[in-house]
Design a protein around this motif. Sequence first.
Motif, PDB file in Angstrom:
ATOM      1  N   VAL A 409       0.842  -1.198   0.000  1.00 31.47           N
ATOM      2  CA  VAL A 409       0.000   0.000   0.000  1.00 31.47           C
ATOM      3  C   VAL A 409       0.874   1.243   0.000  1.00 31.47           C
ATOM      4  O   VAL A 409       1.832   1.338   0.775  1.00 31.47           O
ATOM      5  N   GLU A 425      -8.101   4.470  -6.468  1.00 34.83           N
ATOM      6  CA  GLU A 425      -7.439   3.238  -6.078  1.00 34.83           C
ATOM      7  C   GLU A 425      -6.918   2.551  -7.338  1.00 34.83           C
ATOM      8  O   GLU A 425      -7.701   2.126  -8.195  1.00 34.83           O
ATOM      9  N   TYR A 427      -5.010  -0.611  -8.690  1.00 40.64           N
ATOM     10  CA  TYR A 427      -4.605  -1.971  -8.336  1.00 40.64           C
ATOM     11  C   TYR A 427      -3.694  -2.521  -9.440  1.00 40.64           C
ATOM     12  O   TYR A 427      -3.941  -2.326 -10.627  1.00 40.64           O
ATOM     13  N   THR A 444      -8.038  -9.038  -5.574  1.00 39.77           N
ATOM     14  CA  THR A 444      -7.609  -8.372  -4.344  1.00 39.77           C
ATOM     15  C   THR A 444      -8.647  -7.327  -3.946  1.00 39.77           C
ATOM     16  O   THR A 444      -9.469  -6.895  -4.770  1.00 39.77           O
ATOM     17  N   TYR A 446      -9.258  -3.776  -1.099  1.00 37.91           N
ATOM     18  CA  TYR A 446      -8.660  -2.870  -0.127  1.00 37.91           C
ATOM     19  C   TYR A 446      -9.772  -2.289   0.734  1.00 37.91           C
ATOM     20  O   TYR A 446     -10.832  -1.865   0.220  1.00 37.91           O
ATOM     21  N   LEU A 461      -3.046  -4.820   1.404  1.00 37.78           N
ATOM     22  CA  LEU A 461      -3.989  -5.224   0.366  1.00 37.78           C
ATOM     23  C   LEU A 461      -4.467  -6.642   0.671  1.00 37.78           C
ATOM     24  O   LEU A 461      -3.651  -7.535   0.889  1.00 37.78           O
ATOM     25  N   VAL A 474      -1.504  -1.742  -4.355  1.00 46.51           N
ATOM     26  CA  VAL A 474      -2.528  -0.730  -4.568  1.00 46.51           C
ATOM     27  C   VAL A 474      -1.919   0.629  -4.262  1.00 46.51           C
ATOM     28  O   VAL A 474      -1.277   0.814  -3.225  1.00 46.51           O
TER      29      VAL A 474
END
Length: 551
Positions: A409, A425, A427, A444, A446, A461, A474
Amino acid sequence: MNKTIIININGIVFHIEEDAYEILKKYMTDVKRHFMNSADSHEITTDIENRIAEMFSEILLRENKQVIVEQDVNAVIEQMGSVADFESLESDGKTDQTSYTYSNREGRRLFRDPDDHLLAGVCAGIANYFDMDPVWVRLIFVFCVLLGGSGILLYFILWIIVPKAVTRADRMAMKGEKQNLQGFKKNFEDELSSVRQNISNFGHEARPFVYKARDFFGDFFHHLGVFLAGTGKVLFKIIGIFILLACFGCAVALLVALIAFVGFGAGDPHVFFPFRIISNEHADNIYLCAFLAVFIPLLSIILVTLKGIFNVGSIGKSTGSVVLVIWLCAVAMLIYYAVKISSNFREEATFVQTVNLKPTKNNTYYLKLNDIKYFSHDDSIRLDIKDHFRNMVVTDDDYNGFHGEPQSVSIKIERSDVSYPVLEESYSAKGGNYEDALFNARNTSYVFAQQDTVLKFDYTLRKRPHALWHDEEVELTLKVPLNSTLVIDEKLDNFLHDINVYDCKVLNKQERAKSSVFIMTDNGPQCKVDTLVTAKKDSLKKDTLKRDSTR
């Protein structure tokens, strides 16, 4: 009452009685006559006169008197040796090198040797004083230099305080040669012999550099072989014992690790990083191959060391061949699995989603790290979270790293182009191809939460249970309107880009604070400096210094 005469022996003035003078004059006449036909009679007689002058000075100082008497001259002549006795010894052939070497030695004096020196002759002088090879003294100084430079300081101190052997008498005293007629003549003959040897070696020294280099390396390896045959054996045994202990310790550690990973499941690939990149069906094979690839060379080193030091531990050719084949197979399998695992990281894919946040009345936002522990469905059932932890929040302090996995992160804070805050966000993940990478990123999630003015960011994540690691990341971009106030918790410091919460606390002189305040400007977020606090602390500091100075 005796008549005295003032004489000058090589620049030193002495008062001597007339009878003593006649004896000394006759002695020096005989000496000059004896050495008249020598190659450099003047140098020899000058050295003898210097030695006589030193002996007279020692007598006057020792007996606290000012005049040389007949007994003093006779004592000096007896110590130096009469010419008649010296000529008798020469005629009888008793002045050979063996007789001189063992019967004509006296106490040595410390001088710097001007004839055998690399810098100032200190090491050679010390070696002459203790009757040893100068090489060992030089090695001792080099060892002292390597220990911390003390050898350099000691060398320069000795350079200053130890006198240089200038005269022949000094060089003879430095080597412990007796300073009488025999000693002076023998020393001079040795000097002439050395000169002749140097002249005869001139042709050898004038040879091309290639031949000199060949002889140098030949001598070097010869002496190295002598060293290895003697002291080197002990040193090699000590080194071998350390190698045995180190290899044996590593071998035991490898065995324990293999048993723990394979036998007790400590190496579950879904628990720790970097084991999380290994698929479960191949984990045991990889651990076994890695063990054999390292353990067999360690075992070979142990056996070779035992054979070289203690002459035990040899194995047959057939056994060695089998072990070699096993090791090659293990290395080949390990390379195969490494290539197979790395093939899952060939492509990278990224997708972005935007979350619109609720604006606050004063455009003030509190950014904090989410400390709530999230459980998977299986873990919730296993722990019976609903019954055992009803109306409770389980906290999680593992924000510095999730089981050793790389941080997934990162948070950026920028100025928003709209009047409300926005969270983007981004990814990303890797896979064997683009499609696999995209699905790895999509699998995934978050966890982000907004509670009025509080924005809570999760530290990691989240991936599906038992999913392998594919470099999932992320990147969060928080965009807030101009002039917004951001109160950032210190726990987020390691996740932020281009913002340092700790530096802001130091700037405000509030190192113990839990958060720092930033203002969004056209150039991005800037630390808000509380001028009242800093001015007050500066004033207190000045008052303290003023009180201390008046005490």
